[in-house]
Design a protein around this motif. Structure first.
Motif, PDB file in Angstrom:
ATOM      1  N   UNK A  22       0.810  -1.222   0.000  1.00 53.59           N
ATOM      2  CA  UNK A  22       0.000   0.000   0.000  1.00 53.59           C
ATOM      3  C   UNK A  22       0.843   1.271   0.000  1.00 53.59           C
ATOM      4  N   UNK A  23       2.124   1.170   0.336  1.00 50.50           N
ATOM      5  CA  UNK A  23       3.013   2.330   0.343  1.00 50.50           C
ATOM      6  C   UNK A  23       3.852   2.443  -0.923  1.00 50.50           C
ATOM      7  N   UNK A  24       3.747   1.453  -1.795  1.00 51.34           N
ATOM      8  CA  UNK A  24       4.489   1.526  -3.049  1.00 51.34           C
ATOM      9  C   UNK A  24       5.007   0.169  -3.474  1.00 51.34           C
ATOM     10  N   UNK A  25       5.602   0.155  -4.653  1.00 53.67           N
ATOM     11  CA  UNK A  25       6.079  -1.088  -5.270  1.00 53.67           C
ATOM     12  C   UNK A  25       7.274  -1.669  -4.518  1.00 53.67           C
ATOM     13  N   UNK A  61      -5.998  -9.719 -10.400  1.00 53.37           N
ATOM     14  CA  UNK A  61      -5.994  -8.303 -10.766  1.00 53.37           C
ATOM     15  C   UNK A  61      -5.792  -7.347  -9.610  1.00 53.37           C
ATOM     16  N   UNK A  62      -5.372  -7.868  -8.444  1.00 56.95           N
ATOM     17  CA  UNK A  62      -5.160  -7.007  -7.282  1.00 56.95           C
ATOM     18  C   UNK A  62      -3.800  -6.338  -7.305  1.00 56.95           C
ATOM     19  N   UNK A  63      -2.835  -6.979  -7.949  1.00 56.54           N
ATOM     20  CA  UNK A  63      -1.487  -6.409  -8.070  1.00 56.54           C
ATOM     21  C   UNK A  63      -1.018  -6.571  -9.507  1.00 56.54           C
ATOM     22  N   UNK A  64      -0.050  -5.751  -9.882  1.00 53.44           N
ATOM     23  CA  UNK A  64       0.625  -5.867 -11.168  1.00 53.44           C
ATOM     24  C   UNK A  64       2.120  -5.880 -10.895  1.00 53.44           C
ATOM     25  N   UNK A  65       2.868  -6.402 -11.857  1.00 56.01           N
ATOM     26  CA  UNK A  65       4.320  -6.505 -11.670  1.00 56.01           C
ATOM     27  C   UNK A  65       5.051  -5.916 -12.865  1.00 56.01           C
ATOM     28  N   UNK A  66       6.201  -5.340 -12.585  1.00 50.34           N
ATOM     29  CA  UNK A  66       7.096  -4.816 -13.612  1.00 50.34           C
ATOM     30  C   UNK A  66       8.523  -5.172 -13.221  1.00 50.34           C
ATOM     31  N   UNK A  80       3.004  -3.901  -7.431  1.00 49.62           N
ATOM     32  CA  UNK A  80       2.289  -2.739  -6.912  1.00 49.62           C
ATOM     33  C   UNK A  80       0.788  -2.996  -6.966  1.00 49.62           C
ATOM     34  N   UNK A  81       0.052  -2.285  -6.120  1.00 46.45           N
ATOM     35  CA  UNK A  81      -1.397  -2.450  -6.058  1.00 46.45           C
ATOM     36  C   UNK A  81      -2.075  -1.824  -7.265  1.00 46.45           C
ATOM     37  N   UNK A  82      -3.127  -2.450  -7.704  1.00 46.33           N
ATOM     38  CA  UNK A  82      -4.013  -1.894  -8.721  1.00 46.33           C
ATOM     39  C   UNK A  82      -5.180  -1.224  -7.987  1.00 46.33           C
ATOM     40  N   UNK A  83      -6.032  -0.490  -8.689  1.00 43.10           N
ATOM     41  CA  UNK A  83      -7.232   0.040  -8.027  1.00 43.10           C
ATOM     42  C   UNK A  83      -8.057  -1.082  -7.378  1.00 43.10           C
ATOM     43  N   UNK A  84      -8.172  -2.232  -8.040  1.00 40.79           N
ATOM     44  CA  UNK A  84      -8.895  -3.365  -7.451  1.00 40.79           C
ATOM     45  C   UNK A  84      -8.188  -3.857  -6.190  1.00 40.79           C
ATOM     46  N   UNK A  85      -6.870  -3.794  -6.158  1.00 40.28           N
ATOM     47  CA  UNK A  85      -6.109  -4.188  -4.978  1.00 40.28           C
ATOM     48  C   UNK A  85      -6.353  -3.254  -3.807  1.00 40.28           C
ATOM     49  N   UNK A  86      -6.447  -1.951  -4.096  1.00 39.30           N
ATOM     50  CA  UNK A  86      -6.759  -0.984  -3.033  1.00 39.30           C
ATOM     51  C   UNK A  86      -8.141  -1.260  -2.457  1.00 39.30           C
ATOM     52  N   UNK A  87      -9.108  -1.557  -3.330  1.00 37.95           N
ATOM     53  CA  UNK A  87     -10.465  -1.875  -2.875  1.00 37.95           C
ATOM     54  C   UNK A  87     -10.467  -3.146  -2.037  1.00 37.95           C
ATOM     55  N   UNK A  88      -9.739  -4.163  -2.498  1.00 40.65           N
ATOM     56  CA  UNK A  88      -9.667  -5.427  -1.763  1.00 40.65           C
ATOM     57  C   UNK A  88      -9.032  -5.211  -0.394  1.00 40.65           C
ATOM     58  N   UNK A  89      -7.974  -4.413  -0.327  1.00 37.35           N
ATOM     59  CA  UNK A  89      -7.318  -4.125   0.951  1.00 37.35           C
ATOM     60  C   UNK A  89      -8.297  -3.453   1.910  1.00 37.35           C
TER      61      UNK A  89
END
Length: 118
Positions: A22-25, A61-66, A80-89
């Motif tokens: 939640x604080x970053x990648x 779809x809660x997180x994405x990776x690079x 890092x979190x996606x918008x769906x990940x923020x909602x899930x959290x």
């Protein structure tokens, strides 16, 4: 009192990882280290649990990776979190707060079950 390592209860690893991100990648090793440090080494997340959880959450779809470079100039996958990940959290946080409050009531009970309903 002796310090013990706690097993991650089934279903908690996802919310712990989501909170960590939640604080970053972060890359996988940094996620595990943050959890260990934040819990004063009470919760140790092994690679065999961490990476399957990351892949599962990526599929949901809660997180994405690079790919990027770690502090040691090594290639690492950063999550890092996606918008769906923020909602899930947010949803999981509410659920765990209610659950923790219910457990706290049980642990602080001053009368036994036999006093109820008889």
């Amino acid at each position: 009192m002796q310090k013990q390592s706690l097993d991650v209860v089934r279903g908690t690893l996802d919310v712990i990882i989501l909170k960590t991100l939640s604080w970053g990648a972060l890359h996988g090793y940094a996620i595990a280290q943050w959890i260990r440090q934040q819990t004063d080494e009470a919760i140790l997340v092994e690679e065999g649990a961490l990476y399957p959880a990351l892949y599962r959450m990526e599929d949901k779809g809660w997180i994405e990776a690079e790919w990027g470079l770690s502090e040691n100039n090594r290639r690492a996958k950063y999550y890092h979190l996606t918008p769906a990940g923020h909602e899930r959290l947010a949803s999981e946080t509410r659920t765990w707060e209610h659950y923790a409050a219910a457990i706290a009531k049980i642990l602080s009970a001053t009368r036994g079950a036999q006093a109820v309903g008889h």
